[in-house]
Motif scaffolding. Sequence first.
Motif, PDB file in Angstrom:
ATOM      1  N   ALA A 118       0.834  -1.200   0.000  1.00 31.12           N
ATOM      2  CA  ALA A 118       0.000   0.000   0.000  1.00 31.12           C
ATOM      3  C   ALA A 118       0.874   1.258   0.000  1.00 31.12           C
ATOM      4  O   ALA A 118       0.584   2.223  -0.715  1.00 31.12           O
ATOM      5  N   ARG A 119       1.957   1.242   0.782  1.00 32.22           N
ATOM      6  CA  ARG A 119       2.864   2.404   0.798  1.00 32.22           C
ATOM      7  C   ARG A 119       3.492   2.634  -0.569  1.00 32.22           C
ATOM      8  O   ARG A 119       3.654   3.765  -1.008  1.00 32.22           O
ATOM      9  N   ILE A 120       3.843   1.565  -1.256  1.00 35.98           N
ATOM     10  CA  ILE A 120       4.426   1.699  -2.589  1.00 35.98           C
ATOM     11  C   ILE A 120       3.383   2.206  -3.580  1.00 35.98           C
ATOM     12  O   ILE A 120       3.632   3.127  -4.347  1.00 35.98           O
ATOM     13  N   ALA A 121       2.203   1.609  -3.557  1.00 36.70           N
ATOM     14  CA  ALA A 121       1.164   1.942  -4.532  1.00 36.70           C
ATOM     15  C   ALA A 121       0.641   3.365  -4.363  1.00 36.70           C
ATOM     16  O   ALA A 121       0.350   4.037  -5.351  1.00 36.70           O
ATOM     17  N   ILE A 125       5.207   5.329 -12.354  1.00 40.68           N
ATOM     18  CA  ILE A 125       5.489   3.914 -12.567  1.00 40.68           C
ATOM     19  C   ILE A 125       6.759   3.595 -11.794  1.00 40.68           C
ATOM     20  O   ILE A 125       7.770   4.281 -11.930  1.00 40.68           O
ATOM     21  N   HIS A 126       6.707   2.568 -10.965  1.00 40.82           N
ATOM     22  CA  HIS A 126       7.850   2.218 -10.123  1.00 40.82           C
ATOM     23  C   HIS A 126       8.425   0.872 -10.547  1.00 40.82           C
ATOM     24  O   HIS A 126       7.915   0.220 -11.467  1.00 40.82           O
ATOM     25  N   ILE A 134      -1.321  -1.243  -9.770  1.00 37.71           N
ATOM     26  CA  ILE A 134      -1.858   0.080  -9.437  1.00 37.71           C
ATOM     27  C   ILE A 134      -0.825   1.129  -9.826  1.00 37.71           C
ATOM     28  O   ILE A 134       0.327   1.078  -9.398  1.00 37.71           O
ATOM     29  N   VAL A 135      -1.254   2.070 -10.655  1.00 32.73           N
ATOM     30  CA  VAL A 135      -0.380   3.151 -11.092  1.00 32.73           C
ATOM     31  C   VAL A 135      -1.087   4.462 -10.785  1.00 32.73           C
ATOM     32  O   VAL A 135      -2.253   4.641 -11.130  1.00 32.73           O
ATOM     33  N   GLN A 136      -0.386   5.369 -10.133  1.00 30.33           N
ATOM     34  CA  GLN A 136      -0.961   6.672  -9.830  1.00 30.33           C
ATOM     35  C   GLN A 136      -0.748   7.616 -10.998  1.00 30.33           C
ATOM     36  O   GLN A 136       0.312   7.629 -11.621  1.00 30.33           O
ATOM     37  N   SER A 194      -2.359 -11.940  -2.383  1.00 25.55           N
ATOM     38  CA  SER A 194      -2.820 -11.610  -3.742  1.00 25.55           C
ATOM     39  C   SER A 194      -3.101 -10.119  -3.880  1.00 25.55           C
ATOM     40  O   SER A 194      -2.748  -9.499  -4.887  1.00 25.55           O
ATOM     41  N   VAL A 195      -3.740  -9.552  -2.866  1.00 24.13           N
ATOM     42  CA  VAL A 195      -4.035  -8.113  -2.891  1.00 24.13           C
ATOM     43  C   VAL A 195      -2.737  -7.315  -2.889  1.00 24.13           C
ATOM     44  O   VAL A 195      -2.594  -6.335  -3.632  1.00 24.13           O
TER      45      VAL A 195
END
Length: 111
Positions: free
Chosen positions: A13-16, A82-83, A65-67, A56-57
């Motif tokens: 979540a922190r990354i996304a 994009i990371h 997920i891309v911001q 999985s999530v």
Amino acid sequence: MSLAAYRNLMRAARIAFQGDTPVLSAAQTQIRNEFRQRSTLSEPSELQAAVDHAQSVAQILRQNIVQGKQTEGDENSYKLRIHKDTERGDNESIKTAGKGKTGGAGCCQSQ
């Protein structure tokens, strides 16, 4: 095992959602609530299913997920964050679109 899945999900979540504090906070709250709800699971198969779901999530958050942030001065342009974990496909489904090479029984497939 479930602690590792919890930590993995929080990291994902922190990354996304890096840089988007309201969304990150909401995601972390949701993760905490879901793990609290499942803290009473005692059946090994249910526990394993919950851990597998969390993993999985986490994978989806990391890879899919891309911001996007609207660029200043152009309402039709967005800058994507994009990371290193972002999945980059080969676009085969796009290349074959409309050429009769569909992989399923979609709504637009001739019958």
